[in-house]
Design an enzyme around this catalytic site. Structure first.
Site, short mmCIF file in Angstrom:
data_model
loop_
_atom_site.label_atom_id
_atom_site.label_comp_id
_atom_site.label_asym_id
_atom_site.label_seq_id
_atom_site.Cartn_x
_atom_site.Cartn_y
_atom_site.Cartn_z
N HIS A 239 -3.62 4.00 -0.33
CA HIS A 239 -2.28 4.23 0.25
C HIS A 239 -2.16 3.74 1.69
O HIS A 239 -1.06 3.64 2.22
CB HIS A 239 -1.90 5.71 0.14
CG HIS A 239 -2.59 6.62 1.10
ND1 HIS A 239 -3.65 7.43 0.74
CD2 HIS A 239 -2.37 6.88 2.41
CE1 HIS A 239 -4.05 8.13 1.79
NE2 HIS A 239 -3.28 7.82 2.81
N ASP B 123 -7.12 5.99 -5.32
CA ASP B 123 -6.74 5.93 -3.91
C ASP B 123 -7.83 5.27 -3.07
O ASP B 123 -8.13 5.69 -1.95
CB ASP B 123 -6.42 7.32 -3.36
CG ASP B 123 -5.66 7.25 -2.04
OD1 ASP B 123 -5.04 6.20 -1.76
OD2 ASP B 123 -5.68 8.23 -1.27
N SER C 162 -7.13 9.12 7.28
CA SER C 162 -7.28 8.74 5.88
C SER C 162 -8.08 7.45 5.77
O SER C 162 -7.82 6.47 6.48
CB SER C 162 -5.92 8.55 5.23
OG SER C 162 -5.35 9.77 4.87
#
Length: 355
Positions: free
Chosen positions: A92, A122, A198
């Site tokens: 993402h 992901d 992230s």
């Protein structure tokens, strides 16, 4: 007065207790040991942690009636895991990015290209061409224990790393990714993630990457999730060789249902759950094999299918192009259909704000 006689064994035990008490570390010494461990790990791993800046073309509303395409900036973290510049991050963070730049911990900046992207886990791999790179070692997440020390490292701003530490709160969790699929064996930790972290590494006390930081549960304080290194290692190798992960499909839209008790008892089913076929794609494997809306899928090749996630897991790369047996319930009848799954094409991922 009689002399006091102390048994030799008693004096030995007393001496051992005294020695043990004198050798017991103080709270300050224990805290220093903890700090030394974190500092050592950060010094070892942080040079491999990078900031990832991206630009992504998105439709931005300019008025009630008009939209225009604009390049929207975003950022995340990642880490170099090979000496020649391969970087692991979250899907993402880089999915459908029109431009990607990587900033190293020493401030150097390089353009990057996407080698492979897998929204279903992901995870993504990007690559830079740069000299004198420091890479991290990917460890074994299968050996993780609840309560084990872990350290989350990110590089959201460039030039410096952010570090949080905590423990493994749970293993074997499930996490739904942005394209709707479920990842198993996810690591839950209370090492909090900062905005932009992230894609950064989750590291054990030996300085080995055992997870890739992926998600924060915003309503809950201190609950974060990381993709385990066991999955990341497999996905990264596939992305580096093929650019994508191949998965099977049969071409149905389904929903989880509970089968009526009388049908379960009549057909002697092992479970009262299955996947109701709501719709079929024209000329798909499901359409060609005779599946119809209203059928309930309960098994694939003798493996139970209790929900949509079970069906996703069973439609692995090995099933592509290979005939399989689909077990269904149609009305009050249990049937088996022969079906050959085909490869799942790459599809669009739900757009989300980049951290």
């Amino acid at each position: 007065m009689d002399p006091i006689v102390i048994p030799v064994s008693a004096t030995g035990e007393a001496a051992q207790r005294v020695a043990h008490d004198t050798q017991r570390p103080t709270d300050g010494e224990l805290l220093d040991a903890y700090s030394r461990t974190v500092v050592s790990v950060v010094e070892k791993v942080s040079p491999s942690v990078v900031k990832i800046d991206i630009k992504r073309k998105m439709l931005v509303r300019q008025s009630f009636f008009n939209q225009a395409e604009q390049e929207v900036p975003g950022s995340g973290s990642g880490f170099i895991f090979t000496p020649d510049g391969y970087i692991l991050t979250n899907s993402h963070v880089v999915h459908e990015a029109s431009q990607i730049d990587v900033i190293l911990s020493d401030g150097r900046k390089f353009p990057a290209q996407v080698i492979g992207d897998d929204p279903a886990t992901d995870l993504a791999v990007v690559k830079i061409e740069a000299p004198n790179l420091v890479h991290a070692t990917i460890g074994d997440s299968q050996s993780l224990k609840v309560g084990q020390l872990v350290i989350a490292i990110g590089n959201p701003y460039g030039f410096q790393c952010t570090v949080t530490s905590g423990v493994v709160s749970a293993v074997g969790r499930s996490l739904r990714t942005y394209n709707g699929r479920l990842i198993d064996d996810v690591i839950q930790t209370d090492a909090s993630l900062n905005p932009g972290n992230s894609g950064g590494p989750l590291v054990n006390s030996a300085g080995e990457v055992i997870g890739i930081n992926s998600a924060i549960i915003f309503p809950a304080q201190g609950i974060c999730f990381a993709i385990p290194s066991s999955i990341a290692r497999f996905v990264a190798s596939k992305l580096m060789t093929d650019g994508r992960i191949r998965r099977g499909r049969i071409g149905v839209a389904g929903q989880n249902v509970v089968i009526k008790d009388e049908i379960v008892e009549s057909l002697k089913l092992s479970s009262n759950q299955g996947v109701l076929v709501v719709n079929l794609e024209r000329d798909s494997p499901a359409d060609r094999t005779g599946l119809v809306a209203g059928d309930v899928i309960i098994g694939l090749d003798d493996k139970p299918v209790n929900n949509v996630d079970d069906l996703h897991k069973l439609l692995s790369e090995e099933k592509i192009g290979t005939q399989a047996t689909l077990t269904i319930v149609r009305m009050f009848d249990k049937r088996q259909l022969k079906i050959t799954p085909e490869e799942q094409p790459d599809g669009p991922m739900k757009r989300i704000p980049v951290e």
